[in-house]
Design an enzyme around this catalytic site. Structure first.
Site, PDB file in Angstrom:
ATOM      1  N   LYS A 170       0.882  -1.169   0.000  1.00  6.39           N
ATOM      2  CA  LYS A 170       0.000   0.000   0.000  1.00  6.39           C
ATOM      3  C   LYS A 170       0.920   1.218   0.000  1.00  6.39           C
ATOM      4  O   LYS A 170       1.452   1.607   1.038  1.00  6.39           O
ATOM      5  CB  LYS A 170      -0.888  -0.022   1.244  1.00  6.39           C
ATOM      6  N   GLU A 245      10.130   2.065  10.250  1.00  8.32           N
ATOM      7  CA  GLU A 245      11.170   3.053   9.906  1.00  8.32           C
ATOM      8  C   GLU A 245      10.500   4.413   9.966  1.00  8.32           C
ATOM      9  O   GLU A 245       9.684   4.736   9.105  1.00  8.32           O
ATOM     10  CB  GLU A 245      11.711   2.800   8.492  1.00  8.32           C
ATOM     11  N   CYS A 279      14.256  11.399   5.796  1.00  2.00           N
ATOM     12  CA  CYS A 279      14.157  11.057   7.220  1.00  2.00           C
ATOM     13  C   CYS A 279      15.524  11.086   7.908  1.00  2.00           C
ATOM     14  O   CYS A 279      15.610  11.344   9.096  1.00  2.00           O
ATOM     15  CB  CYS A 279      13.505   9.699   7.382  1.00  2.00           C
ATOM     16  N   GLU A 379      10.821  17.070  13.996  1.00  2.54           N
ATOM     17  CA  GLU A 379      11.133  16.850  12.577  1.00  2.54           C
ATOM     18  C   GLU A 379      10.283  17.791  11.738  1.00  2.54           C
ATOM     19  O   GLU A 379       9.050  17.761  11.814  1.00  2.54           O
ATOM     20  CB  GLU A 379      10.828  15.396  12.206  1.00  2.54           C
TER      21      GLU A 379
HETATM   22  P1  NAD Z   1       2.614   8.938   6.930  1.00  2.77           P
HETATM   23  O1  NAD Z   1       2.930   8.243   8.170  1.00  2.77           O
HETATM   24  O2  NAD Z   1       1.514   9.932   6.922  1.00  2.77           O
HETATM   25  O3  NAD Z   1       2.224   7.876   5.789  1.00  2.77           O
HETATM   26  C1  NAD Z   1       3.041   6.789   5.470  1.00  2.77           C
HETATM   27  C2  NAD Z   1       2.195   5.686   4.875  1.00  2.77           C
HETATM   28  O4  NAD Z   1       1.297   5.215   5.862  1.00  2.77           O
HETATM   29  C3  NAD Z   1       1.338   6.104   3.700  1.00  2.77           C
HETATM   30  O5  NAD Z   1       1.276   5.063   2.743  1.00  2.77           O
HETATM   31  C4  NAD Z   1      -0.022   6.301   4.343  1.00  2.77           C
HETATM   32  O6  NAD Z   1      -1.084   6.137   3.434  1.00  2.77           O
HETATM   33  C5  NAD Z   1      -0.017   5.207   5.369  1.00  2.77           C
HETATM   34  N1  NAD Z   1      -0.932   5.394   6.501  1.00  2.77           N
HETATM   35  C6  NAD Z   1      -1.368   6.563   7.040  1.00  2.77           C
HETATM   36  N2  NAD Z   1      -2.202   6.315   8.069  1.00  2.77           N
HETATM   37  C7  NAD Z   1      -2.288   4.972   8.189  1.00  2.77           C
HETATM   38  C8  NAD Z   1      -2.987   4.101   9.088  1.00  2.77           C
HETATM   39  N3  NAD Z   1      -3.756   4.570  10.076  1.00  2.77           N
HETATM   40  N4  NAD Z   1      -2.835   2.775   8.922  1.00  2.77           N
HETATM   41  C9  NAD Z   1      -2.045   2.269   7.954  1.00  2.77           C
HETATM   42  N5  NAD Z   1      -1.377   3.046   7.070  1.00  2.77           N
HETATM   43  C10 NAD Z   1      -1.488   4.384   7.200  1.00  2.77           C
HETATM   44  O7  NAD Z   1       3.988   9.531   6.462  1.00  2.77           O
HETATM   45  P2  NAD Z   1       4.324  10.358   5.144  1.00  2.77           P
HETATM   46  O8  NAD Z   1       3.745  11.718   5.321  1.00  2.77           O
HETATM   47  O9  NAD Z   1       3.950   9.581   3.933  1.00  2.77           O
HETATM   48  O10 NAD Z   1       5.927  10.375   5.210  1.00  2.77           O
HETATM   49  C11 NAD Z   1       6.650  11.320   5.931  1.00  2.77           C
HETATM   50  C12 NAD Z   1       7.178  10.765   7.229  1.00  2.77           C
HETATM   51  O11 NAD Z   1       7.814   9.508   7.039  1.00  2.77           O
HETATM   52  C13 NAD Z   1       8.214  11.612   7.883  1.00  2.77           C
HETATM   53  O12 NAD Z   1       7.911  11.756   9.246  1.00  2.77           O
HETATM   54  C14 NAD Z   1       9.526  10.858   7.721  1.00  2.77           C
HETATM   55  O13 NAD Z   1      10.480  11.087   8.671  1.00  2.77           O
HETATM   56  C15 NAD Z   1       9.078   9.460   7.705  1.00  2.77           C
HETATM   57  N6  NAD Z   1      10.004   8.642   6.928  1.00  2.77           N
HETATM   58  C16 NAD Z   1      10.832   7.749   7.575  1.00  2.77           C
HETATM   59  C17 NAD Z   1      11.722   6.978   6.852  1.00  2.77           C
HETATM   60  C18 NAD Z   1      12.620   5.986   7.512  1.00  2.77           C
HETATM   61  O14 NAD Z   1      13.135   5.100   6.861  1.00  2.77           O
HETATM   62  N7  NAD Z   1      12.854   6.054   8.785  1.00  2.77           N
HETATM   63  C19 NAD Z   1      11.771   7.093   5.486  1.00  2.77           C
HETATM   64  C20 NAD Z   1      10.944   8.013   4.870  1.00  2.77           C
HETATM   65  C21 NAD Z   1      10.043   8.765   5.604  1.00  2.77           C
END
Ligand code: NAD
Length: 472
Positions: A170, A245, A279, A379
């Site tokens: 997803k 992550e 990130c 962040e």
């Molecule tokens: P997000 O958490 O909003 O979304 C990430 C994914 O989770 C998306 O596919 C989203 O549709 C899904 N999602 C959202 N709510 C959900 C739920 N309740 N249940 C299941 N899935 C759900 O994050 P984002 O805005 O897409 O990404 C940015 C964030 O991700 C930043 O905070 C960044 O630091 C972090 N990030 C971390 C890494 C890492 O490897 N540590 C890498 C990239 C991004």
């Protein structure tokens, strides 16, 4: 504008189950470029059923069969590199050169590294009177964000398949087109139907249904810490294997004796890459108080070279942020920082000159903030660097570790030995020593609120394996 109306389930593109769609915007123009289906719980059910049906067969495949299919997939990534880069530029706004080198190039390197890991991995070991088998952990739910859309897909799907697991992906609702392109390449690679499935849609609907699904054995999530906690709870209730992550606020520490200009310029490049939506970005630069003004002068001179502009122009170094929401978030942090007494060394709130359309922000360097100011602790996920002075090495270490996160970091010193001694005391998952390069074989992941588990290399493969011990 394309209207896609299908999901990749069970080895074919099936018509979407519901009428709802997700609109994909070009962040540089704010114009819609495509719609994709907003997946339903019923589609998630169908995808998990397809993955479960395929699981025994794929789990029984040989190392050679897995290597052959994944090599074809890697070769597909190589052959479609230009289309991958253009797709990431269109839906994320990543500048063309960066999109080619990093957004398309890194997943190719990561996939190749996993082929090497798979070729050599010992799936069986002898421990005293036991033979320990590492077996596929089952059906994997992969949930990915938008900032490195293909890298994050490859870092989960390729090791999961290499381990003999089957997968339901997803992807982020912001970047589903890259995921659809990946599904086309999987389809062409000759993996058995159901080994990989794609359901596009909203996190709160398709993502939540997938992570809570009883047919899922492993949940591998990359995204925000807030959503990571929700997913951890849901996976915990189902007692699923879990890796998260999450976010970061990594420290880049410049010890006295280091090449200050090199360290500051490398930090700016690191923080402004991908418009700061990384990130692992070194968003806190720690320099000795005696070098503080000198570091700020270097940052003030270099930052104006990062001129935001049209991401499709090969000369552009900084594109827009991914979305209006992300731009508002960064603007709020910048106005908050000014209210908290920040000195604007470069950039600041407001749109960059001449860019009143598109989700652009100004690459910004903030000084004179207290270490506990919001912009120094949280962040931001934009091109914003906070510079903090330290008095001595112990103070630098205390500041570096005074964070809820622990994902990455950097240390610069006169010699590697000094930098390593400092890095060993940092509470974090990775540290780059004097500008060390990204290694697709090295374990990647966080401590504390940055997550649990590791991706990449042997450690990344092992996230998708379960052991079984046979005693003789
Ligand atoms: P997000 O958490 O909003 O979304 C990430 C994914 O989770 C998306 O596919 C989203 O549709 C899904 N999602 C959202 N709510 C959900 C739920 N309740 N249940 C299941 N899935 C759900 O994050 P984002 O805005 O897409 O990404 C940015 C964030 O991700 C930043 O905070 C960044 O630091 C972090 N990030 C971390 C890494 C890492 O490897 N540590 C890498 C990239 C991004």
């Amino acid at each position: 504008m394309e209207h896609y109306a299908d999901q990749y389930i069970g080895g074919c593109w099936r018509p979407a189950a519901g009428p709802d769609t997700v609109v994909v915007l070009d962040p540089a123009t704010e114009q819609p470029i495509a719609t994709v289906p907003a997946g339903t719980a019923a589609e998630v059910d169908a995808a998990v059923a397809a993955a479960r049906a395929a699981a025994p067969g794929w789990a029984a495949s040989t190392r050679e069969e897995r290597l052959a299919a994944l090599t074809r997939l890697r070769d597909g990534l190589v052959a479609h590199r230009a289309e991958i880069a253009a797709t990431v530029t269109a839906e994320l706004g990543a500048p063309a050169r960066f999109a080619d080198a990093v957004q398309a190039g890194t997943p190719i390197a990561v996939a190749s590294a996993f082929l090497d890991v798979l070729a050599d991995h010992a799936f069986e070991e002898q421990v005293g009177n036991s033979t320990v088998h590492a077996e596929p952990a089952g059906v994997v739910a992969a949930i990915t964000p938008w900032n490195y859309p293909l890298h994050q897909i490859v870092a989960k799907v390729v090791p999961a398949l290499a381990a003999g697991c089957t997968v339901v992906l997803k992807p982020s609702e912001e970047t589903p087109l890259t995921a659809r392109l990946f599904a086309r390449l999987v389809d062409a690679s000759g993996l058995p139907p159901g080994a990989f499935n794609l359901v596009t849609g909203l996190g709160t609907v398709a993502g939540a249904a997938l992570t809570a699904h009883p047919g899922v054995d492993v949940v591998s999530f990359t995204g925000s810490t807030a959503v990571g906690r929700l997913i951890g709870e849901s996976a915990g209730r189902g007692l699923k294997k879990l890796s998260l992550e999450l976010g970061g606020k990594s420290a880049c520490v410049v010890l006295p004796g280091a090449d200050l200009a090199r360290a500051v310029n490398a930090t700016l490049a690191n923080v402004f890459a991908n418009s700061g939506q990384t990130c692992t970005a070194w968003t806190r630069l720690l320099v000795h108080r005696e070098q503080y003004e000198q570091a700020l002068a270097i940052a003030a001179a270099t930052t104006p070279k990062y001129v935001p502009g049209d991401p499709s122009d090969p000369a552009t170094r900084v594109g827009p942020l991914v979305s209006a929401r992300q731009r508002e978030r960064v603007q709020e942090y910048l106005t908050g920082a000014v209210a908290d007494g920040a000195r604007l060394v470069a950039g600041g709130p407001g749109a960059p000159e001449g860019l009143d359309r598109g989700y652009y922000v100004r690459p910004t360097v903030l000084a004179d903030l207290a270490p506990d100011a919001r912009a120094a602790r949280e962040e931001i996920f934009g091109p914003v660097l906070v510079v903090l002075p330290y008095d001595d090495e112990e103070h630098a270490l205390a500041l570096a570790n005074d964070t809820e996160y622990g994902l990455a970091g950097a240390v610069w010193a006169a010699d590697d030995g000094t930098a390593v001694a400092f890095a060993r005391r940092m509470v974090t998952g990775q540290v780059d020593i004097n500008g060390g390069r990204f290694n697709p074989l090295a374990p990647f992941g966080g401590r504390r609120s940055s997550g649990v588990g590791r991706e990449l290399g042997r450690h990344g493969l092992e996230e998708f394996l379960q052991t079984k011990s046979l005693q003789f």
